[in-house]
Design a protein around this motif. Structure first.
Motif, PDB file in Angstrom:
ATOM      1  N   VAL A  17      20.043 -12.938 -44.310  1.00  0.00           N
ATOM      2  CA  VAL A  17      18.724 -12.983 -44.940  1.00  0.00           C
ATOM      3  C   VAL A  17      18.632 -11.950 -46.064  1.00  0.00           C
ATOM      4  O   VAL A  17      18.105 -12.230 -47.152  1.00  0.00           O
ATOM      5  CB  VAL A  17      17.626 -12.749 -43.883  1.00  0.00           C
ATOM      6  CG1 VAL A  17      16.262 -12.588 -44.547  1.00  0.00           C
ATOM      7  CG2 VAL A  17      17.594 -13.899 -42.893  1.00  0.00           C
ATOM      8  N   LEU A  18      19.162 -10.756 -45.810  1.00  0.00           N
ATOM      9  CA  LEU A  18      19.163  -9.720 -46.849  1.00  0.00           C
ATOM     10  C   LEU A  18      19.933 -10.168 -48.076  1.00  0.00           C
ATOM     11  O   LEU A  18      19.480  -9.989 -49.220  1.00  0.00           O
ATOM     12  CB  LEU A  18      19.765  -8.431 -46.278  1.00  0.00           C
ATOM     13  CG  LEU A  18      19.853  -7.214 -47.191  1.00  0.00           C
ATOM     14  CD1 LEU A  18      19.646  -5.945 -46.387  1.00  0.00           C
ATOM     15  CD2 LEU A  18      21.212  -7.129 -47.898  1.00  0.00           C
ATOM     16  N   MET A  19      21.099 -10.773 -47.880  1.00  0.00           N
ATOM     17  CA  MET A  19      21.921 -11.214 -49.007  1.00  0.00           C
ATOM     18  C   MET A  19      21.249 -12.368 -49.754  1.00  0.00           C
ATOM     19  O   MET A  19      21.305 -12.435 -50.994  1.00  0.00           O
ATOM     20  CB  MET A  19      23.301 -11.631 -48.501  1.00  0.00           C
ATOM     21  CG  MET A  19      24.084 -10.491 -47.862  1.00  0.00           C
ATOM     22  SD  MET A  19      25.663 -11.001 -47.147  1.00  0.00           S
ATOM     23  CE  MET A  19      26.600 -11.341 -48.629  1.00  0.00           C
ATOM     24  N   THR A  74      25.143 -15.627 -30.267  1.00  0.00           N
ATOM     25  CA  THR A  74      25.307 -14.175 -30.366  1.00  0.00           C
ATOM     26  C   THR A  74      25.655 -13.753 -31.796  1.00  0.00           C
ATOM     27  O   THR A  74      25.088 -12.785 -32.326  1.00  0.00           O
ATOM     28  CB  THR A  74      26.406 -13.700 -29.405  1.00  0.00           C
ATOM     29  OG1 THR A  74      26.075 -14.106 -28.066  1.00  0.00           O
ATOM     30  CG2 THR A  74      26.551 -12.197 -29.450  1.00  0.00           C
ATOM     31  N   MET A  75      26.581 -14.478 -32.424  1.00  0.00           N
ATOM     32  CA  MET A  75      26.948 -14.169 -33.808  1.00  0.00           C
ATOM     33  C   MET A  75      25.763 -14.371 -34.747  1.00  0.00           C
ATOM     34  O   MET A  75      25.549 -13.581 -35.683  1.00  0.00           O
ATOM     35  CB  MET A  75      28.115 -15.049 -34.233  1.00  0.00           C
ATOM     36  CG  MET A  75      29.382 -14.858 -33.407  1.00  0.00           C
ATOM     37  SD  MET A  75      30.122 -13.234 -33.612  1.00  0.00           S
ATOM     38  CE  MET A  75      30.790 -13.375 -35.254  1.00  0.00           C
ATOM     39  N   LEU A  76      24.977 -15.411 -34.505  1.00  0.00           N
ATOM     40  CA  LEU A  76      23.797 -15.657 -35.325  1.00  0.00           C
ATOM     41  C   LEU A  76      22.786 -14.529 -35.167  1.00  0.00           C
ATOM     42  O   LEU A  76      22.182 -14.070 -36.154  1.00  0.00           O
ATOM     43  CB  LEU A  76      23.164 -16.996 -34.946  1.00  0.00           C
ATOM     44  CG  LEU A  76      21.907 -17.387 -35.719  1.00  0.00           C
ATOM     45  CD1 LEU A  76      22.226 -17.592 -37.190  1.00  0.00           C
ATOM     46  CD2 LEU A  76      21.294 -18.661 -35.126  1.00  0.00           C
ATOM     47  N   PHE A  77      22.588 -14.068 -33.939  1.00  0.00           N
ATOM     48  CA  PHE A  77      21.650 -12.973 -33.684  1.00  0.00           C
ATOM     49  C   PHE A  77      22.096 -11.684 -34.387  1.00  0.00           C
ATOM     50  O   PHE A  77      21.270 -10.932 -34.907  1.00  0.00           O
ATOM     51  CB  PHE A  77      21.540 -12.739 -32.173  1.00  0.00           C
ATOM     52  CG  PHE A  77      20.698 -11.557 -31.803  1.00  0.00           C
ATOM     53  CD1 PHE A  77      19.314 -11.635 -31.823  1.00  0.00           C
ATOM     54  CD2 PHE A  77      21.289 -10.354 -31.426  1.00  0.00           C
ATOM     55  CE1 PHE A  77      18.536 -10.538 -31.483  1.00  0.00           C
ATOM     56  CE2 PHE A  77      20.528  -9.257 -31.084  1.00  0.00           C
ATOM     57  CZ  PHE A  77      19.137  -9.358 -31.106  1.00  0.00           C
ATOM     58  N   LEU A  78      23.415 -11.440 -34.420  1.00  0.00           N
ATOM     59  CA  LEU A  78      23.929 -10.213 -35.006  1.00  0.00           C
ATOM     60  C   LEU A  78      23.923 -10.242 -36.534  1.00  0.00           C
ATOM     61  O   LEU A  78      23.610  -9.228 -37.183  1.00  0.00           O
ATOM     62  CB  LEU A  78      25.356  -9.949 -34.494  1.00  0.00           C
ATOM     63  CG  LEU A  78      25.504  -9.589 -33.016  1.00  0.00           C
ATOM     64  CD1 LEU A  78      26.978  -9.480 -32.642  1.00  0.00           C
ATOM     65  CD2 LEU A  78      24.793  -8.284 -32.700  1.00  0.00           C
TER      66      LEU A  78
END
Length: 280
Positions: free
Chosen positions: A37-39, A27-31
């Motif tokens: 990725v942006l960073m 769940t944390m990975l999905f959020l």
């Protein structure tokens, strides 16, 4: 048959189960994977985000040297700071009023305060646009007065959230403590300052963090209430991504994420995570 019956698991024991930890990790990975990725791609030495060509910091330098982007970020931080302070005062007073007093049409007042939370932002944005156009609100004022329309709209939108959080904290307050303070000679103000205010302090911190975050990243209401010479960070980023999502946009977004994380960390350290968690 009792030998084959498993013992009941306590609620907190579930956190020690492997499958529960795995589910929380997914769940944390999905959020947070999109933010990571942006960073990461903010350091990409390429104008195209989909292709990694190497590590560079030039887009951070380019973002910091972009005067219009820095101006937009300063405007957003100014609006968020003012909206947070004023929303905190109004929301806390409204929560105490609704918690302490009984008066005619109290339910109507509570329902009206909940409208900014329930009504879609697009409707609020159009309503604010019509209101400010009807009263002929000036848009050519000097900074920071030129941000007044956006600030007023953000206060109207944010303070019900503060009131909701603070009132949830007040639900656990024992009124006998306040009465005992008055019996010992405390005035109304002293009882509020020394008894009630320390109790709702975690709620105030949580409400301030919520108001600051909502104001800082709001786009819809800001888009409708900003003047021709006023631009905020979300609106500026939107205008940039209309052409292409470049590493410069990622760098600016990363700086804003880091700023938000630092401010949240400072607030949590000052108040304590446990105290804020108890508010909910």
């Amino acid at each position: 048959m009792a030998l084959f019956r498993s013992a009941p698991i306590a609620p907190l024991e579930y956190t020690r189960k492997f499958w529960m930890r795995g589910w929380v990790a997914l769940t944390m990975l999905f959020l947070y994977a999109p933010l990571l990725v942006l960073m990461i791609f903010s350091f990409n030495d390429s104008k195209r985000n989909v292709v990694w060509k190497g590590f560079t910091l030039k887009y951070y330098e380019k973002a910091l040297n972009n005067d219009s982007l820095v101006e937009a970020l300063v405007n957003s931080l100014t609006i968020a700071f003012l909206a947070t302070i004023i929303s905190l005062v109004i929301g806390a007073l409204a929560a105490v009023m609704l918690w302490r007093f009984r008066f005619p049409f109290k339910g109507l007042v509570e329902g009206t305060m909940s409208l900014p939370i329930i009504v879609p932002e697009i409707c609020l944005g159009v309503a604010f646009l019509i209101f400010f156009a009807k009263v002929e609100w000036p848009t050519d004022l000097v900074w920071p007065l030129n941000l007044s329309a956006i600030t007023i709209a953000h206060i109207t939108f944010c303070f019900p959230f503060v009131a909701m959080v603070v009132r949830a904290r007040l639900a656990s307050f024992n009124k006998e403590e306040e009465e005992a303070a008055k019996d010992l000679g405390a005035t109304e103000w002293q009882a509020f300052r020394d008894v009630l205010l320390p109790h709702i302090k975690p709620g105030l911190v949580a409400g301030a963090l919520l108001a600051f975050t909502l104001s800082l990243d709001d786009f819809v209401i800001t888009f409708f209430t900003s003047g021709p010479d006023t631009i905020t960070f979300p609106v500026k980023v939107y205008s940039m991504v209309r052409f292409s999502v470049t590493p410069e946009v990622n760098a600016a977004s990363t700086l804003l994420i880091l700023l938000t994380v630092v401010l949240t960390f400072i607030a949590l350290k000052l108040q304590g995570v446990k105290g804020i968690a108890e508010t909910h």
